[in-house]
Design an enzyme around this catalytic site. Sequence first.
Site: not given
Length: 167
Positions: A54-56
Amino acid sequence: MSNAAADGEHAMPKVGDPAPEFTLHSTPDQWVTLSELSGHPVILAFYPADWSPVCGDELALFNEVLPEFRRYDAELMGISVDGVWCHAAFARERKLHFPLLADFEPKGAVSRRYGAYRFHEGTSERALFVIDRAGRIAWHYLSPVGINPGADGVLTALEHLSKPGRD
């Protein structure tokens, strides 16, 4: 004193509050100090960890929207508790064109001041802040950690700041 207060937990600053000052590593030998960005809107994107899916996706989206942020003269900073070398590898792999700041030691100190620290996991929340040109919190959003919040709220906040009589 509550357990949260004993753990160093802080409430999220409110809209209109001065943004908590910080100085963090952006590279092994360079630092970013929030007050040095005075005169520009600043976007702080707190996120749990480099290399997580999700962060990516979230940071890749912000990288794509970066020209829109810059159209408002805004500076974008990603912040997590990962170390500076991890950030360097992640930014290089993802071809990010904005700084990732290491809230590494003391771990999560800046995240805590922004009310964006996950004590049980030892990571940052997925939280967004827009700081106005005078250094005040103009907008913030705390997203569920597993959901990419997108950029619409940030863009709306920047548009609001760009109107005459604002900021």
